[in-house]
Design a protein around this motif. Structure first.
Motif, PDB file in Angstrom:
ATOM      1  N   ARG A  90      -9.327   0.550   1.100  1.00 34.22           N
ATOM      2  CA  ARG A  90      -9.847  -0.009   2.497  1.00 34.22           C
ATOM      3  C   ARG A  90     -10.178  -1.543   2.305  1.00 34.22           C
ATOM      4  N   VAL A 113      -5.899   6.706   4.665  1.00 34.50           N
ATOM      5  CA  VAL A 113      -5.831   5.570   3.955  1.00 34.50           C
ATOM      6  C   VAL A 113      -4.460   4.969   4.026  1.00 34.50           C
ATOM      7  N   GLU A 116      -3.664   3.489   7.217  1.00 30.31           N
ATOM      8  CA  GLU A 116      -4.295   2.423   7.811  1.00 30.31           C
ATOM      9  C   GLU A 116      -3.586   1.257   7.031  1.00 30.31           C
TER      10      GLU A 116
END
Ligand code: AHR
Length: 339
Positions: A90, A113, A116
């Motif tokens: 992240r 994740v 993302e």
């Protein structure tokens, strides 16, 4: 006429030289441009920790290759925790790195994740360990080692070791199945899953082998030692130790030696990684077979990252080249391992 001919020839030669010069200049500038393009790359790399000499070599290999290529490396050590890896990824996304590479400690739990990262338009390279994910578009490719083959090679050594070359039949010390103790790697990690699976697949047709004990030692030398102490305290009788990495093997050998077991005579030992210490044990006769798992993945990780940063596609799976070292080889000439 002659004068005009040689004049034309001179002109042609000059033209050819000029064009060659232009081509060389173009080649030179395009190479320079490529080097400059890749030099500006920022690579976020999430490593799982420093659990073994193998892992430390893997880390060094990535760091050295990045420095050599002039790539900026954001390196995070997750200290064996998946949540730390997710946090690191992240932070790479927030930093808007060009490429993310990571060594997944376990196979599951990466969907969110990686989605993302995909939304942020950052390509992801999975390194060393594999992941288990429905949507394969969430990562660009995998670079690592073939752990299923490592498990199979370990079993194939045992099959060869216990087959009587004269009769083609199996021989064991007690005329009973060969009893195997297995020390597995980190629970839920691809090396532990694949090395266990490959080993069992290769032994499936051989009832002469029996896995009588299988426990996770987390790829740690200290746990290999501890598990072997328990096995010996419980008086578990076995013929073979199959261990998913050298660290655990060396710990287990230490425990056996402390209790007077002659590891070079009484037990057949198969180990994976090929660290220098394990090769030395193979030379001494303490280990019978070492299956290589190649940690020197840095140059390939950097090459693939450069391609990804340029928007190119890479193969889905790339495996490192590896060897199997056995007691039947010219062990003194294996050479130094560097880890
Ligand atoms: O993922 C590769 C494995 O992890 C190596 O076999 C082991 O030594 C390491 O810690």
């Amino acid at each position: 006429m002659r004068i005009t001919d040689s004049g034309n020839q001179d002109m042609t030669r000059r033209n050819i030289s000029f064009f060659l010069f232009i081509i060389l200049c173009l080649l030179f500038f395009s190479c320079e441009k490529k080097a400059a393009e890749t030099k500006g790359i920022i690579l976020g790399f999430s490593q799982i920790g420093a659990e073994s000499a193998w892992r430390n070599c893997n880390t060094r290999s990535v760091q050295e290759a990045a420095a050599e290529a002039g790539i900026q490396l954001l390196f995070f050590n997750a200290e064996q925790k998946q949540e730390n890896q997710i946090k690191a990824i992240r932070s790479f996304i927030a930093y808007q790195v060009d490429v993310i590479a990571f060594v997944p400690i376990v196979t599951d739990g990466w969907e969110n994740v990686l989605e993302e990262a995909k939304e942020a338009g950052i390509p992801v390279l999975v390194c060393d360990r594999e992941i288990n994910i429905q949507d394969e578009s969430l990562y660009a490719g995998y670079l690592g080692t073939n752990m299923l083959v490592q498990g199979r090679s370990s079993a194939e050594f045992l099959i060869k070791k216990y087959i009587n070359p004269d009769t083609g039949k199996f021989f064991t010390r007690r005329n009973q199945p060969v009893r195997i103790v297995e020390l597995r790697g980190t629970e839920g990690s691809s090396p532990a899953i694949m090395r266990a699976r490959g080993f069992r697949e290769a032994l499936a047709e051989y009832p002469e082998f029996e896995i009588i004990y299988s426990e996770s030692g987390d790829f740690l030398r200290s746990k290999g030692y501890e598990l072997m102490c328990n096995i010996l305290e419980d008086n578990i009788v076995f013929d073979v130790l199959y261990s998913h990495n050298d660290g655990m093997t060396l710990g287990a050998i230490e425990a056996m030696k402390e209790r007077g077991i002659k590891t070079d005579e009484d037990i057949v030992i198969v180990s994976i990684d090929a660290e220098q210490a394990a090769i030395n044990a193979l030379i001494r006769g303490d280990i019978n077979c070492v299956v290589e798992c190649n940690p020197k993945q840095g140059p390939e990780i950097i090459r693939l990252s450069q391609l990804l940063a340029k928007g190119e596609t890479i193969p889905r799976m790339i495996f490192m080249i590896e060897e199997v070292f056995t007691e039947w080889d010219d062990v003194l000439n294996i050479g130094t391992r560097g880890y």
